[in-house]
Design a protein around this motif. Structure first.
Motif, PDB file in Angstrom:
ATOM      1  N   ALA A 129      37.063  42.667  33.421  1.00 40.98           N
ATOM      2  CA  ALA A 129      38.508  42.897  33.421  1.00 40.98           C
ATOM      3  C   ALA A 129      38.926  43.607  34.709  1.00 40.98           C
ATOM      4  O   ALA A 129      38.168  44.410  35.265  1.00 40.98           O
ATOM      5  CB  ALA A 129      38.908  43.736  32.210  1.00 40.98           C
ATOM      6  N   VAL A 133      45.195  41.961  35.991  1.00 40.72           N
ATOM      7  CA  VAL A 133      45.190  40.789  35.114  1.00 40.72           C
ATOM      8  C   VAL A 133      45.199  41.244  33.659  1.00 40.72           C
ATOM      9  O   VAL A 133      44.332  42.008  33.237  1.00 40.72           O
ATOM     10  CB  VAL A 133      43.959  39.897  35.374  1.00 40.72           C
ATOM     11  N   GLU A 134      46.180  40.773  32.897  1.00 37.24           N
ATOM     12  CA  GLU A 134      46.212  41.035  31.462  1.00 37.24           C
ATOM     13  C   GLU A 134      45.378  39.975  30.750  1.00 37.24           C
ATOM     14  O   GLU A 134      45.539  38.786  31.007  1.00 37.24           O
ATOM     15  CB  GLU A 134      47.655  40.969  30.955  1.00 37.24           C
ATOM     16  N   THR A 135      44.490  40.397  29.871  1.00 36.45           N
ATOM     17  CA  THR A 135      43.673  39.470  29.094  1.00 36.45           C
ATOM     18  C   THR A 135      43.911  39.732  27.617  1.00 36.45           C
ATOM     19  O   THR A 135      43.898  40.876  27.175  1.00 36.45           O
ATOM     20  CB  THR A 135      42.181  39.639  29.427  1.00 36.45           C
ATOM     21  N   SER A 147      41.334  32.602  24.832  1.00 31.94           N
ATOM     22  CA  SER A 147      41.268  33.718  25.767  1.00 31.94           C
ATOM     23  C   SER A 147      42.258  33.436  26.889  1.00 31.94           C
ATOM     24  O   SER A 147      42.110  32.471  27.628  1.00 31.94           O
ATOM     25  CB  SER A 147      39.847  33.855  26.321  1.00 31.94           C
ATOM     26  N   HIS A 149      44.807  34.735  30.187  1.00 31.50           N
ATOM     27  CA  HIS A 149      44.893  35.673  31.303  1.00 31.50           C
ATOM     28  C   HIS A 149      46.259  35.527  31.971  1.00 31.50           C
ATOM     29  O   HIS A 149      46.738  34.409  32.164  1.00 31.50           O
ATOM     30  CB  HIS A 149      43.790  35.405  32.323  1.00 31.50           C
ATOM     31  N   SER A 151      49.026  37.380  35.088  1.00 32.43           N
ATOM     32  CA  SER A 151      49.272  38.382  36.119  1.00 32.43           C
ATOM     33  C   SER A 151      50.360  39.343  35.653  1.00 32.43           C
ATOM     34  O   SER A 151      50.880  39.225  34.538  1.00 32.43           O
ATOM     35  CB  SER A 151      49.631  37.707  37.449  1.00 32.43           C
ATOM     36  N   PHE A 169      37.071  31.625  33.386  1.00 38.03           N
ATOM     37  CA  PHE A 169      38.164  32.059  34.257  1.00 38.03           C
ATOM     38  C   PHE A 169      37.648  32.528  35.610  1.00 38.03           C
ATOM     39  O   PHE A 169      38.314  32.341  36.639  1.00 38.03           O
ATOM     40  CB  PHE A 169      38.935  33.185  33.548  1.00 38.03           C
ATOM     41  N   ARG A 173      39.218  32.733  39.625  1.00 36.59           N
ATOM     42  CA  ARG A 173      39.861  34.048  39.762  1.00 36.59           C
ATOM     43  C   ARG A 173      40.492  34.209  41.146  1.00 36.59           C
ATOM     44  O   ARG A 173      41.609  34.757  41.278  1.00 36.59           O
ATOM     45  CB  ARG A 173      38.854  35.168  39.522  1.00 36.59           C
ATOM     46  N   TRP A 188      44.378  29.961  30.585  1.00 38.96           N
ATOM     47  CA  TRP A 188      43.585  30.170  29.366  1.00 38.96           C
ATOM     48  C   TRP A 188      42.242  29.459  29.530  1.00 38.96           C
ATOM     49  O   TRP A 188      42.096  28.550  30.352  1.00 38.96           O
ATOM     50  CB  TRP A 188      44.326  29.626  28.142  1.00 38.96           C
TER      51      TRP A 188
END
Length: 411
Positions: A129, A133-135, A147, A149, A151, A169, A173, A188
Protein backbone atom coordinates in the motif's frame (compact mmCIF):
# COMPACT_ATOMS: atom_id res chain seq x y z
CA UNK A 1 32.47 2.35 17.12
CA UNK A 2 35.19 2.70 14.46
CA UNK A 3 34.48 3.99 10.95
CA UNK A 4 34.90 0.51 9.42
CA UNK A 5 32.31 -0.98 11.80
CA UNK A 6 29.90 1.88 11.10
CA UNK A 7 30.27 1.40 7.33
CA UNK A 8 29.71 -2.35 7.68
CA UNK A 9 26.52 -1.80 9.71
CA UNK A 10 25.24 0.70 7.14
CA UNK A 11 25.78 -1.84 4.36
CA UNK A 12 23.96 -4.51 6.37
CA UNK A 13 21.10 -2.11 7.17
CA UNK A 14 20.76 -1.36 3.46
CA UNK A 15 20.69 -5.09 2.74
CA UNK A 16 18.01 -5.59 5.38
CA UNK A 17 15.86 -2.90 3.76
CA UNK A 18 16.40 -4.44 0.32
CA UNK A 19 15.40 -7.84 1.71
CA UNK A 20 12.11 -6.44 3.03
CA UNK A 21 11.41 -4.59 -0.21
CA UNK A 22 12.12 -7.72 -2.23
CA UNK A 23 9.87 -9.92 -0.10
CA UNK A 24 7.13 -7.31 -0.51
CA UNK A 25 7.67 -7.31 -4.28
CA UNK A 26 7.48 -11.12 -4.35
CA UNK A 27 4.40 -11.41 -2.13
CA UNK A 28 2.00 -12.35 -4.96
CA UNK A 29 4.13 -15.35 -5.86
CA UNK A 30 5.26 -16.48 -2.43
CA UNK A 31 1.90 -16.59 -0.67
CA UNK A 32 0.36 -18.78 -3.39
CA UNK A 33 3.10 -21.41 -3.55
CA UNK A 34 2.43 -24.76 -1.87
CA UNK A 35 4.11 -25.35 1.51
CA UNK A 36 6.96 -25.48 2.09
CA UNK A 37 8.45 -22.77 -0.10
CA UNK A 38 11.89 -24.09 -1.03
CA UNK A 39 14.80 -21.68 -1.46
CA UNK A 40 18.51 -21.89 -2.18
CA UNK A 41 21.35 -19.49 -1.54
CA UNK A 42 23.09 -18.84 -4.84
CA UNK A 43 26.65 -17.83 -5.61
CA UNK A 44 27.64 -15.00 -7.92
CA UNK A 45 29.87 -15.88 -10.85
CA UNK A 46 32.64 -18.25 -9.85
CA UNK A 47 32.31 -17.57 -6.14
CA UNK A 48 31.88 -20.66 -3.95
CA UNK A 49 28.48 -21.43 -2.45
CA UNK A 50 28.08 -20.35 1.17
CA UNK A 51 28.79 -22.94 3.84
CA UNK A 52 25.46 -24.49 4.75
CA UNK A 53 26.12 -24.90 8.47
CA UNK A 54 27.87 -21.57 9.08
CA UNK A 55 26.43 -19.19 11.69
CA UNK A 56 26.13 -16.50 9.00
CA UNK A 57 23.96 -18.67 6.78
CA UNK A 58 21.78 -19.70 9.71
CA UNK A 59 21.33 -16.06 10.72
CA UNK A 60 20.42 -15.17 7.14
CA UNK A 61 17.86 -18.01 7.05
CA UNK A 62 16.26 -16.68 10.24
CA UNK A 63 16.06 -13.17 8.77
CA UNK A 64 14.47 -14.39 5.52
CA UNK A 65 12.03 -16.58 7.45
CA UNK A 66 10.98 -13.61 9.57
CA UNK A 67 10.41 -11.43 6.51
CA UNK A 68 8.36 -14.11 4.74
CA UNK A 69 6.31 -14.69 7.89
CA UNK A 70 5.17 -11.06 7.66
CA UNK A 71 3.42 -11.80 4.34
CA UNK A 72 1.96 -15.06 5.66
CA UNK A 73 4.56 -17.58 4.45
CA UNK A 74 5.53 -19.65 7.50
CA UNK A 75 7.01 -22.80 5.97
CA UNK A 76 10.35 -22.19 4.23
CA UNK A 77 12.83 -24.96 3.49
CA UNK A 78 16.41 -24.39 2.34
CA UNK A 79 18.01 -26.66 -0.26
CA UNK A 80 21.66 -25.72 -0.03
CA UNK A 81 23.33 -26.57 -3.30
CA UNK A 82 20.03 -27.93 -4.53
CA UNK A 83 18.83 -25.10 -6.77
CA UNK A 84 18.22 -27.55 -9.61
CA UNK A 85 15.41 -29.06 -7.51
CA UNK A 86 13.56 -25.75 -7.22
CA UNK A 87 10.49 -24.91 -9.27
CA UNK A 88 10.80 -21.96 -11.62
CA UNK A 89 8.95 -19.80 -9.09
CA UNK A 90 11.17 -20.87 -6.19
CA UNK A 91 14.32 -20.36 -8.25
CA UNK A 92 13.17 -16.89 -9.26
CA UNK A 93 12.40 -15.98 -5.64
CA UNK A 94 15.79 -17.36 -4.54
CA UNK A 95 17.58 -15.32 -7.18
CA UNK A 96 15.82 -12.08 -6.24
CA UNK A 97 16.52 -12.63 -2.53
CA UNK A 98 20.20 -13.34 -3.21
CA UNK A 99 20.47 -10.26 -5.43
CA UNK A 100 18.96 -8.16 -2.64
CA UNK A 101 21.67 -9.46 -0.30
CA UNK A 102 24.42 -8.86 -2.89
CA UNK A 103 25.06 -12.63 -2.76
CA UNK A 104 26.48 -12.09 0.73
CA UNK A 105 25.17 -14.02 3.70
CA UNK A 106 26.83 -12.21 6.59
CA UNK A 107 24.50 -9.20 6.99
CA UNK A 108 22.79 -10.51 10.11
CA UNK A 109 25.75 -11.82 12.13
CA UNK A 110 26.04 -9.01 14.65
CA UNK A 111 23.60 -8.89 17.57
CA UNK A 112 22.96 -5.17 17.03
CA UNK A 113 22.27 -5.80 13.35
CA UNK A 114 19.78 -8.50 14.28
CA UNK A 115 18.01 -6.12 16.68
CA UNK A 116 17.92 -3.38 14.05
CA UNK A 117 16.42 -5.83 11.58
CA UNK A 118 13.78 -6.80 14.12
CA UNK A 119 12.79 -3.15 14.50
CA UNK A 120 12.65 -2.76 10.72
CA UNK A 121 10.43 -5.82 10.38
CA UNK A 122 8.04 -4.51 13.02
CA UNK A 123 7.39 -1.25 11.18
CA UNK A 124 7.85 -2.24 7.52
CA UNK A 125 4.65 -2.31 5.46
CA UNK A 126 4.66 -5.51 3.41
CA UNK A 127 1.21 -4.90 1.92
CA UNK A 128 2.41 -2.79 -0.98
CA UNK A 129 0.00 0.00 0.00
CA UNK A 130 1.10 3.58 -0.67
CA UNK A 131 -0.38 6.79 0.78
CA UNK A 132 -1.29 8.20 -2.64
CA UNK A 133 -3.48 5.21 -3.56
CA UNK A 134 -6.74 4.21 -1.87
CA UNK A 135 -7.32 0.45 -1.85
CA UNK A 136 -10.64 -1.13 -0.92
CA UNK A 137 -12.73 -4.23 -1.51
CA UNK A 138 -15.91 -3.66 -3.46
CA UNK A 139 -18.70 -6.24 -3.57
CA UNK A 140 -20.39 -6.38 -6.97
CA UNK A 141 -24.06 -6.99 -7.74
CA UNK A 142 -23.32 -10.71 -8.26
CA UNK A 143 -21.51 -10.87 -4.89
CA UNK A 144 -17.91 -10.91 -6.15
CA UNK A 145 -15.26 -9.11 -4.10
CA UNK A 146 -13.09 -6.82 -6.23
CA UNK A 147 -9.80 -5.29 -5.13
CA UNK A 148 -10.11 -1.65 -6.23
CA UNK A 149 -7.47 1.08 -6.36
CA UNK A 150 -8.06 4.83 -6.71
CA UNK A 151 -5.93 7.96 -6.71
CA UNK A 152 -6.59 10.82 -4.31
CA UNK A 153 -7.83 13.87 -6.21
CA UNK A 154 -11.46 13.16 -7.12
CA UNK A 155 -11.99 16.65 -8.57
CA UNK A 156 -9.92 15.82 -11.65
CA UNK A 157 -11.35 14.23 -14.82
CA UNK A 158 -11.76 10.50 -14.27
CA UNK A 159 -9.94 7.64 -15.99
CA UNK A 160 -10.97 4.01 -15.50
CA UNK A 161 -8.00 1.77 -16.20
CA UNK A 162 -8.70 -1.81 -17.34
CA UNK A 163 -5.62 -3.83 -16.39
CA UNK A 164 -4.37 -6.83 -18.36
CA UNK A 165 -6.63 -9.72 -17.34
CA UNK A 166 -5.31 -11.58 -14.30
CA UNK A 167 -2.34 -9.30 -13.66
CA UNK A 168 -1.68 -7.71 -10.25
CA UNK A 169 -2.07 -3.95 -9.92
CA UNK A 170 1.68 -3.70 -9.33
CA UNK A 171 2.31 -4.37 -13.04
CA UNK A 172 0.65 -1.06 -13.95
CA UNK A 173 1.45 0.94 -10.83
CA UNK A 174 3.85 3.25 -12.73
CA UNK A 175 1.16 3.94 -15.33
CA UNK A 176 -1.40 4.54 -12.60
CA UNK A 177 0.95 7.02 -10.92
CA UNK A 178 1.70 8.79 -14.21
CA UNK A 179 -1.97 9.22 -15.08
CA UNK A 180 -2.69 10.38 -11.53
CA UNK A 181 -0.54 13.46 -12.13
CA UNK A 182 -3.46 15.00 -14.04
CA UNK A 183 -6.46 12.69 -13.60
CA UNK A 184 -8.51 10.85 -10.99
CA UNK A 185 -7.63 7.23 -11.78
CA UNK A 186 -9.49 4.12 -10.66
CA UNK A 187 -8.83 0.48 -11.48
CA UNK A 188 -9.55 -3.01 -10.19
CA UNK A 189 -7.98 -6.45 -10.22
CA UNK A 190 -9.65 -9.29 -12.11
CA UNK A 191 -12.58 -11.04 -10.44
CA UNK A 192 -11.89 -14.43 -8.88
CA UNK A 193 -8.11 -14.08 -8.93
CA UNK A 194 -7.48 -11.67 -6.06
CA UNK A 195 -8.77 -11.73 -2.52
CA UNK A 196 -11.28 -14.23 -1.22
CA UNK A 197 -13.34 -16.17 -3.76
CA UNK A 198 -14.23 -19.60 -2.39
CA UNK A 199 -17.12 -20.17 -4.81
CA UNK A 200 -15.34 -19.50 -8.10
CA UNK A 201 -17.43 -22.07 -9.96
CA UNK A 202 -20.50 -19.92 -9.30
CA UNK A 203 -18.80 -16.74 -10.55
CA UNK A 204 -19.49 -15.41 -14.05
CA UNK A 205 -16.28 -15.16 -16.08
CA UNK A 206 -17.52 -13.85 -19.42
CA UNK A 207 -16.60 -10.49 -20.92
CA UNK A 208 -19.96 -9.00 -19.94
CA UNK A 209 -19.25 -9.81 -16.28
CA UNK A 210 -15.86 -8.10 -16.52
CA UNK A 211 -17.49 -5.08 -18.18
CA UNK A 212 -20.02 -5.03 -15.34
CA UNK A 213 -17.09 -4.87 -12.91
CA UNK A 214 -15.87 -1.74 -14.69
CA UNK A 215 -19.31 -0.18 -14.36
CA UNK A 216 -19.50 -1.22 -10.68
CA UNK A 217 -16.24 0.61 -10.02
CA UNK A 218 -17.58 3.72 -11.78
CA UNK A 219 -20.81 3.56 -9.80
CA UNK A 220 -18.99 3.18 -6.50
CA UNK A 221 -17.11 6.43 -7.14
CA UNK A 222 -20.27 8.08 -8.53
CA UNK A 223 -18.67 8.64 -11.92
CA UNK A 224 -21.42 9.39 -14.41
CA UNK A 225 -18.79 9.36 -17.17
CA UNK A 226 -15.08 8.58 -17.48
CA UNK A 227 -12.28 8.11 -19.94
CA UNK A 228 -11.56 4.40 -20.45
CA UNK A 229 -8.05 3.04 -20.94
CA UNK A 230 -7.48 -0.66 -21.63
CA UNK A 231 -4.19 -2.53 -21.71
CA UNK A 232 -3.62 -5.86 -23.50
CA UNK A 233 -6.60 -8.08 -22.57
CA UNK A 234 -8.02 -5.11 -20.69
CA UNK A 235 -8.44 -3.42 -24.08
CA UNK A 236 -11.21 -5.92 -24.90
CA UNK A 237 -12.98 -5.04 -21.65
CA UNK A 238 -12.67 -1.28 -22.23
CA UNK A 239 -13.72 -1.62 -25.88
CA UNK A 240 -16.74 -3.73 -24.92
CA UNK A 241 -17.71 -1.24 -22.21
CA UNK A 242 -17.55 1.65 -24.69
CA UNK A 243 -19.74 -0.28 -27.11
CA UNK A 244 -22.37 -1.20 -24.51
CA UNK A 245 -22.30 1.91 -22.30
CA UNK A 246 -21.40 4.73 -24.67
CA UNK A 247 -23.29 7.29 -22.57
CA UNK A 248 -20.88 6.60 -19.69
CA UNK A 249 -17.71 7.00 -21.77
CA UNK A 250 -15.90 10.23 -22.66
CA UNK A 251 -13.09 8.65 -24.64
CA UNK A 252 -11.43 5.30 -25.22
CA UNK A 253 -7.74 4.45 -25.48
CA UNK A 254 -6.55 0.93 -26.26
CA UNK A 255 -2.92 0.02 -25.64
CA UNK A 256 -1.24 -3.03 -27.21
CA UNK A 257 -4.60 -4.78 -27.28
CA UNK A 258 -4.96 -8.54 -27.47
CA UNK A 259 -7.71 -8.87 -30.08
CA UNK A 260 -9.07 -12.10 -31.53
CA UNK A 261 -10.57 -11.10 -34.88
CA UNK A 262 -10.87 -14.60 -36.32
CA UNK A 263 -7.82 -14.15 -38.53
CA UNK A 264 -4.52 -15.76 -37.53
CA UNK A 265 -2.69 -13.36 -39.83
CA UNK A 266 -3.60 -10.72 -37.24
CA UNK A 267 -2.30 -12.83 -34.33
CA UNK A 268 1.33 -13.32 -33.29
CA UNK A 269 2.63 -16.79 -32.57
CA UNK A 270 2.45 -15.83 -28.90
CA UNK A 271 -1.24 -14.94 -29.20
CA UNK A 272 -2.05 -18.17 -31.01
CA UNK A 273 -0.19 -20.27 -28.43
CA UNK A 274 -1.77 -18.36 -25.56
CA UNK A 275 -5.24 -18.82 -27.05
CA UNK A 276 -4.69 -22.57 -27.28
CA UNK A 277 -3.29 -22.74 -23.74
CA UNK A 278 -6.17 -20.80 -22.22
CA UNK A 279 -8.81 -22.85 -24.02
CA UNK A 280 -7.19 -26.14 -23.00
CA UNK A 281 -6.66 -25.13 -19.36
CA UNK A 282 -10.20 -23.74 -19.10
CA UNK A 283 -11.65 -27.18 -19.89
CA UNK A 284 -11.38 -28.44 -16.31
CA UNK A 285 -9.12 -28.33 -13.27
CA UNK A 286 -7.40 -31.62 -14.13
CA UNK A 287 -6.31 -30.30 -17.51
CA UNK A 288 -5.27 -27.00 -15.95
CA UNK A 289 -3.15 -28.83 -13.37
CA UNK A 290 -1.37 -30.86 -16.05
CA UNK A 291 -0.63 -27.74 -18.09
CA UNK A 292 0.41 -25.65 -15.09
CA UNK A 293 3.09 -28.24 -14.31
CA UNK A 294 4.94 -27.08 -17.44
CA UNK A 295 5.56 -23.73 -15.80
CA UNK A 296 7.41 -25.34 -12.88
CA UNK A 297 10.37 -25.91 -15.20
CA UNK A 298 13.10 -23.31 -14.67
CA UNK A 299 13.34 -22.94 -18.46
CA UNK A 300 10.15 -20.87 -18.16
CA UNK A 301 12.26 -18.01 -16.83
CA UNK A 302 14.28 -17.81 -20.04
CA UNK A 303 11.29 -16.33 -21.87
CA UNK A 304 9.90 -14.26 -18.98
CA UNK A 305 11.06 -10.61 -18.94
CA UNK A 306 13.03 -10.15 -15.74
CA UNK A 307 11.73 -6.64 -14.85
CA UNK A 308 8.09 -7.78 -14.70
CA UNK A 309 8.47 -11.49 -13.88
CA UNK A 310 7.37 -11.01 -10.26
CA UNK A 311 3.89 -9.99 -11.46
CA UNK A 312 3.38 -11.70 -14.82
CA UNK A 313 4.13 -15.12 -13.29
CA UNK A 314 1.41 -14.66 -10.67
CA UNK A 315 -1.51 -16.48 -12.38
CA UNK A 316 0.73 -19.45 -13.22
CA UNK A 317 1.96 -20.07 -9.68
CA UNK A 318 -0.48 -22.85 -8.73
CA UNK A 319 -3.08 -25.00 -10.53
CA UNK A 320 -6.17 -23.28 -9.10
CA UNK A 321 -5.04 -19.76 -10.02
CA UNK A 322 -4.04 -20.99 -13.46
CA UNK A 323 -7.45 -22.59 -14.02
CA UNK A 324 -9.25 -19.39 -13.03
CA UNK A 325 -6.93 -17.30 -15.20
CA UNK A 326 -7.61 -19.59 -18.15
CA UNK A 327 -11.39 -19.40 -17.69
CA UNK A 328 -11.34 -15.60 -17.69
CA UNK A 329 -8.93 -15.21 -20.59
CA UNK A 330 -10.64 -17.87 -22.68
CA UNK A 331 -13.82 -15.81 -22.40
CA UNK A 332 -12.00 -12.69 -23.58
CA UNK A 333 -10.40 -14.60 -26.46
CA UNK A 334 -13.82 -15.81 -27.58
CA UNK A 335 -15.39 -12.35 -27.49
CA UNK A 336 -16.82 -11.40 -30.87
CA UNK A 337 -15.49 -7.92 -31.51
CA UNK A 338 -16.48 -6.93 -35.04
CA UNK A 339 -20.11 -6.18 -34.24
CA UNK A 340 -19.12 -4.09 -31.22
CA UNK A 341 -16.85 -1.74 -33.12
CA UNK A 342 -19.67 -0.01 -35.01
CA UNK A 343 -21.28 0.91 -31.68
CA UNK A 344 -18.28 2.93 -30.49
CA UNK A 345 -18.84 6.62 -31.13
CA UNK A 346 -16.46 8.28 -28.64
CA UNK A 347 -13.00 9.66 -29.48
CA UNK A 348 -10.72 6.62 -29.68
CA UNK A 349 -6.95 6.18 -29.63
CA UNK A 350 -5.45 2.82 -30.60
CA UNK A 351 -1.80 2.31 -29.68
CA UNK A 352 0.47 -0.47 -30.95
CA UNK A 353 4.20 -1.09 -31.09
CA UNK A 354 6.17 -1.84 -34.23
CA UNK A 355 8.41 -4.26 -32.32
CA UNK A 356 5.72 -6.03 -30.28
CA UNK A 357 5.99 -9.82 -30.47
CA UNK A 358 3.25 -10.28 -27.88
CA UNK A 359 0.28 -8.73 -29.69
CA UNK A 360 0.03 -8.19 -33.45
CA UNK A 361 0.10 -4.65 -34.80
CA UNK A 362 -2.33 -5.79 -37.51
CA UNK A 363 -5.06 -6.32 -34.93
CA UNK A 364 -4.68 -2.75 -33.71
CA UNK A 365 -4.74 -1.45 -37.30
CA UNK A 366 -8.00 -3.34 -37.91
CA UNK A 367 -9.59 -2.00 -34.73
CA UNK A 368 -8.58 1.58 -35.52
CA UNK A 369 -9.88 1.31 -39.10
CA UNK A 370 -13.21 -0.09 -37.88
CA UNK A 371 -14.06 2.66 -35.38
CA UNK A 372 -15.21 5.97 -36.84
CA UNK A 373 -12.52 8.65 -36.57
CA UNK A 374 -10.26 6.49 -34.40
CA UNK A 375 -6.59 7.47 -34.34
CA UNK A 376 -3.87 4.83 -34.66
CA UNK A 377 -0.56 5.61 -32.96
CA UNK A 378 2.38 3.29 -33.59
CA UNK A 379 5.18 3.54 -31.07
CA UNK A 380 8.65 3.21 -32.58
CA UNK A 381 10.41 0.20 -31.05
CA UNK A 382 7.23 -0.23 -29.03
CA UNK A 383 6.41 -3.51 -27.33
CA UNK A 384 4.62 -4.87 -24.29
CA UNK A 385 7.79 -4.69 -22.21
CA UNK A 386 8.58 -1.16 -23.41
CA UNK A 387 5.06 -0.07 -22.50
CA UNK A 388 5.57 -1.07 -18.88
CA UNK A 389 9.20 0.07 -18.74
CA UNK A 390 8.98 3.47 -20.48
CA UNK A 391 5.94 5.03 -18.86
CA UNK A 392 7.43 8.53 -18.88
CA UNK A 393 7.73 8.45 -22.68
CA UNK A 394 4.39 6.82 -23.49
CA UNK A 395 2.37 8.90 -21.03
CA UNK A 396 2.85 11.97 -23.24
CA UNK A 397 0.88 10.19 -25.97
CA UNK A 398 -1.88 9.45 -23.46
CA UNK A 399 -1.94 13.02 -22.15
CA UNK A 400 -2.06 14.57 -25.63
CA UNK A 401 -5.05 12.43 -26.56
CA UNK A 402 -6.90 12.89 -23.27
CA UNK A 403 -6.39 16.61 -23.09
CA UNK A 404 -7.53 17.03 -26.70
CA UNK A 405 -10.83 15.37 -25.75
CA UNK A 406 -11.19 17.80 -22.85
CA UNK A 407 -10.88 20.89 -25.06
CA UNK A 408 -14.20 22.67 -25.69
CA UNK A 409 -15.51 22.21 -29.21
CA UNK A 410 -14.82 25.14 -31.54
CA UNK A 411 -18.06 26.56 -32.98
Amino acid sequence: MCLLELKSMTISTDAAMRLCETVRMLRHLAIHLPDPVCLSFLAQGDDPLPEQASPSVRATERAINAAFARIGVRAVQYLHGGEAQLSSFEFFISRKICQALDYRYDHFDDAEEAKAFGRLLKHFDFSGAVPEVETLHLTTRDNVSLSVHASIDRERPAIVLALPCGMPFDLCRDWFNALSERFFVVTWETRGLFGSCAAFDQVAVDTEAQVADLISVMNHYQLSTAHLMGICGGAVIALSAAAAHGNRVNSLSLWHGDYNLGDNDLRTAHQQNFEWLMEAAAYDRHEASDLQAMFLDQATLATTPEPIAHVVLYPYVNPELFYRYARLNDALNKTELASRLANITVPTLVVAGDADETTHIGGSRYIAASIDDAVLHVEQDGSHLAFFASTQYSKQTAFRFLEATLQPAVA
